[in-house]
Motif scaffolding. Sequence first.
Motif, PDB file in Angstrom:
ATOM      1  N   ILE A 148       0.447  -1.110  -0.016  1.00  0.00           N
ATOM      2  CA  ILE A 148       0.011  -0.189  -0.403  1.00  0.00           C
ATOM      3  C   ILE A 148       1.053   1.455   0.318  1.00  0.00           C
ATOM      4  CG2 ILE A 148      -1.317   1.247   0.993  1.00  0.00           C
ATOM      5  CD1 ILE A 148      -2.829  -1.219   2.096  1.00  0.00           C
ATOM      6  N   ALA A 149       1.826   1.272   1.018  1.00  0.00           N
ATOM      7  CA  ALA A 149       2.681   2.125   0.872  1.00  0.00           C
ATOM      8  C   ALA A 149       3.525   2.222  -0.154  1.00  0.00           C
ATOM      9  CB  ALA A 149       3.448   2.028   1.870  1.00  0.00           C
ATOM     10  N   ASP A 150       3.901   1.410  -1.039  1.00  0.00           N
ATOM     11  CA  ASP A 150       4.858   1.970  -2.458  1.00  0.00           C
ATOM     12  C   ASP A 150       3.772   2.348  -3.637  1.00  0.00           C
ATOM     13  OD1 ASP A 150       6.553   0.859  -0.671  1.00  0.00           O
ATOM     14  OD2 ASP A 150       6.352  -1.105  -1.974  1.00  0.00           O
ATOM     15  N   ALA A 151       3.203   2.002  -2.820  1.00  0.00           N
ATOM     16  CA  ALA A 151       1.619   1.968  -4.484  1.00  0.00           C
ATOM     17  C   ALA A 151       0.724   3.654  -4.040  1.00  0.00           C
ATOM     18  CB  ALA A 151       0.324   1.460  -4.558  1.00  0.00           C
ATOM     19  N   ALA A 152       1.755   4.131  -3.284  1.00  0.00           N
ATOM     20  CA  ALA A 152       0.831   5.221  -2.871  1.00  0.00           C
ATOM     21  C   ALA A 152       2.058   6.516  -2.840  1.00  0.00           C
ATOM     22  CB  ALA A 152       0.220   5.777  -1.090  1.00  0.00           C
ATOM     23  N   ALA A 153       3.058   6.164  -2.907  1.00  0.00           N
ATOM     24  CA  ALA A 153       4.327   6.756  -2.535  1.00  0.00           C
ATOM     25  C   ALA A 153       4.472   7.797  -4.159  1.00  0.00           C
ATOM     26  CB  ALA A 153       5.714   5.749  -2.872  1.00  0.00           C
ATOM     27  N   GLU A 154       4.428   7.420  -5.475  1.00  0.00           N
ATOM     28  CA  GLU A 154       4.679   8.498  -5.793  1.00  0.00           C
ATOM     29  C   GLU A 154       5.743   9.237  -5.875  1.00  0.00           C
ATOM     30  OE1 GLU A 154       0.682  10.432  -6.947  1.00  0.00           O
ATOM     31  OE2 GLU A 154      -0.619   8.663  -6.887  1.00  0.00           O
ATOM     32  N   GLY A 155       7.140   8.342  -5.724  1.00  0.00           N
ATOM     33  CA  GLY A 155       8.246   9.104  -5.230  1.00  0.00           C
ATOM     34  C   GLY A 155       8.684   9.823  -4.102  1.00  0.00           C
ATOM     35  N   GLU A 156       7.872   9.793  -3.639  1.00  0.00           N
ATOM     36  CA  GLU A 156       8.111  10.615  -2.147  1.00  0.00           C
ATOM     37  C   GLU A 156       8.202   9.387  -1.346  1.00  0.00           C
ATOM     38  OE1 GLU A 156       5.352  14.568  -1.679  1.00  0.00           O
ATOM     39  OE2 GLU A 156       4.384  12.895  -2.273  1.00  0.00           O
ATOM     40  N   VAL A 157       8.251   9.737  -0.067  1.00  0.00           N
ATOM     41  CA  VAL A 157       8.943   8.864   1.071  1.00  0.00           C
ATOM     42  C   VAL A 157       7.415   8.421   1.587  1.00  0.00           C
ATOM     43  CG1 VAL A 157       9.863   7.895   3.630  1.00  0.00           C
ATOM     44  CG2 VAL A 157      11.178  10.018   2.157  1.00  0.00           C
ATOM     45  N   VAL A 170       1.884   0.747  11.220  1.00  0.00           N
ATOM     46  CA  VAL A 170       2.003   2.005  10.512  1.00  0.00           C
ATOM     47  C   VAL A 170       2.601   2.516   9.477  1.00  0.00           C
ATOM     48  CG1 VAL A 170       2.704   4.181  11.630  1.00  0.00           C
ATOM     49  CG2 VAL A 170       0.865   2.412  13.439  1.00  0.00           C
ATOM     50  N   ILE A 171       1.871   3.043   8.720  1.00  0.00           N
ATOM     51  CA  ILE A 171       3.554   4.336   7.735  1.00  0.00           C
ATOM     52  C   ILE A 171       3.580   5.154   8.046  1.00  0.00           C
ATOM     53  CG2 ILE A 171       1.828   2.072   5.911  1.00  0.00           C
ATOM     54  CD1 ILE A 171       0.848   4.597   4.636  1.00  0.00           C
ATOM     55  N   ALA A 176       1.714  13.670   1.813  1.00  0.00           N
ATOM     56  CA  ALA A 176       0.792  13.544   0.279  1.00  0.00           C
ATOM     57  C   ALA A 176       0.666  12.281   0.142  1.00  0.00           C
ATOM     58  CB  ALA A 176       1.237  14.504  -0.271  1.00  0.00           C
ATOM     59  N   ALA A 177       1.653  11.384  -0.016  1.00  0.00           N
ATOM     60  CA  ALA A 177       1.969  10.147  -0.086  1.00  0.00           C
ATOM     61  C   ALA A 177       0.711   9.433   1.567  1.00  0.00           C
ATOM     62  CB  ALA A 177       3.559   9.751  -0.164  1.00  0.00           C
ATOM     63  N   ILE A 178       0.862   9.738   2.981  1.00  0.00           N
ATOM     64  CA  ILE A 178       0.385   8.827   2.990  1.00  0.00           C
ATOM     65  C   ILE A 178      -1.046   9.151   3.092  1.00  0.00           C
ATOM     66  CG2 ILE A 178      -0.363   9.353   6.304  1.00  0.00           C
ATOM     67  CD1 ILE A 178       2.160   7.977   5.445  1.00  0.00           C
ATOM     68  N   GLU A 179      -1.337  10.097   2.780  1.00  0.00           N
ATOM     69  CA  GLU A 179      -2.858  10.813   2.849  1.00  0.00           C
ATOM     70  C   GLU A 179      -3.717  10.268   1.257  1.00  0.00           C
ATOM     71  OE1 GLU A 179      -2.896  14.759   1.925  1.00  0.00           O
ATOM     72  OE2 GLU A 179      -3.630  15.290   4.250  1.00  0.00           O
ATOM     73  N   ARG A 180      -2.728   9.454  -0.191  1.00  0.00           N
ATOM     74  CA  ARG A 180      -3.114   8.842  -0.870  1.00  0.00           C
ATOM     75  C   ARG A 180      -3.204   7.596  -0.227  1.00  0.00           C
ATOM     76  NH1 ARG A 180       0.639  12.365  -3.857  1.00  0.00           N
ATOM     77  NH2 ARG A 180       2.161  10.884  -2.922  1.00  0.00           N
ATOM     78  N   ALA A 181      -2.159   6.987   1.139  1.00  0.00           N
ATOM     79  CA  ALA A 181      -2.364   5.667   0.734  1.00  0.00           C
ATOM     80  C   ALA A 181      -3.092   5.259   1.823  1.00  0.00           C
ATOM     81  CB  ALA A 181      -1.302   5.411   2.138  1.00  0.00           C
ATOM     82  N   VAL A 182      -4.248   6.681   2.389  1.00  0.00           N
ATOM     83  CA  VAL A 182      -5.741   5.750   3.404  1.00  0.00           C
ATOM     84  C   VAL A 182      -6.357   5.266   2.837  1.00  0.00           C
ATOM     85  CG1 VAL A 182      -7.263   6.931   5.016  1.00  0.00           C
ATOM     86  CG2 VAL A 182      -4.673   7.512   5.139  1.00  0.00           C
ATOM     87  N   PRO A 183      -7.028   5.795   1.113  1.00  0.00           N
ATOM     88  CA  PRO A 183      -8.378   5.366   0.725  1.00  0.00           C
ATOM     89  C   PRO A 183      -7.662   4.428  -0.818  1.00  0.00           C
ATOM     90  CG  PRO A 183      -6.622   7.581  -0.097  1.00  0.00           C
ATOM     91  CD  PRO A 183      -6.739   7.227   0.803  1.00  0.00           C
TER      92      PRO A 183
END
Length: 311
Positions: A148-157, A170-171, A176-183
Amino acid sequence: MRAFIFPGQGSQSVGMGSALAAASPYAREVFQEVDDALGQHLFKLMSAGPDSDLMLTENAQPAIMANAIATLRVLEREGGVRLADKADFVAGHSLGEYTALCAAGAFDLPTTARLLKLRGQAMQAAVPVGEGAMAAILGADRDKAQAIADAAAEGEVCTVANDNDPSQVVISGAKAAIERAVPLAKEMGAKRAILLPVSAPFHCPLMRPAADAMADALEKVTLQSPLVPLYANVTAAPVADPAMIASLLVEQVTGMVRWRESVLAMVAGGVHDFVELGGKVLGPMVKRTAPDATATSVVTMDDIEALLKAL
């Protein structure tokens, strides 16, 4: 075999330690020693708040430690218990690793308080407020959470920070990446994801400046061999060599807290009894990871008295 374990950030609350201090001079002694070491009225903040100040990382970290050490001090002084006689290992979750080392005599109490104050300040300063975040992924194991974290990263940590138990990971990373990961989490098969009310993205590469600060600080303090080995967060393995412990404490700032693996490793090493001092967070994690183990959380005088009968 038994392990004494110590909680991490998130277990702070206004009023913590107050009843213990009212009941025991040994608890009051710990809180005064920490206040003196830091040059602040931390116990007053723990007792009366405001909550917004206690939540600050630089206050929460030494406060959680002080509460746990006060619990241990009462157990030792009023109950006549020596940690080295009753525990085979110690472990702590994130900042709890410093508490564990203090409990096992590797750091003295004033040094531990000052290190955690600095650690909190350095972690907060490493990433500007609003640029980092953390989220709990529920109903997912570490591999799924990392996907999930990898999919949300989009180049960010965006990476796993805490592998707490089989159902809670916990990630941490860029906001912005963490907010993408939630949904994304639910779409990818997790039960749900929850943004955490933290002020910085702990245990990820964004914390590198804080790791450097802790490396400098740890070079200047005395670290003794602990009375019993420590199961380290970043290796999930026992360690007793002071130089290695210091190195792992630095690595821990940016590295994953491998709590689930640590519990499993302790059980595989013969530990069947876990005693959490100063919180009620780790005990349930232990039970979800190792259902056959015994886990006791000790916070109040009644808890201490019950533990004394069981030891």
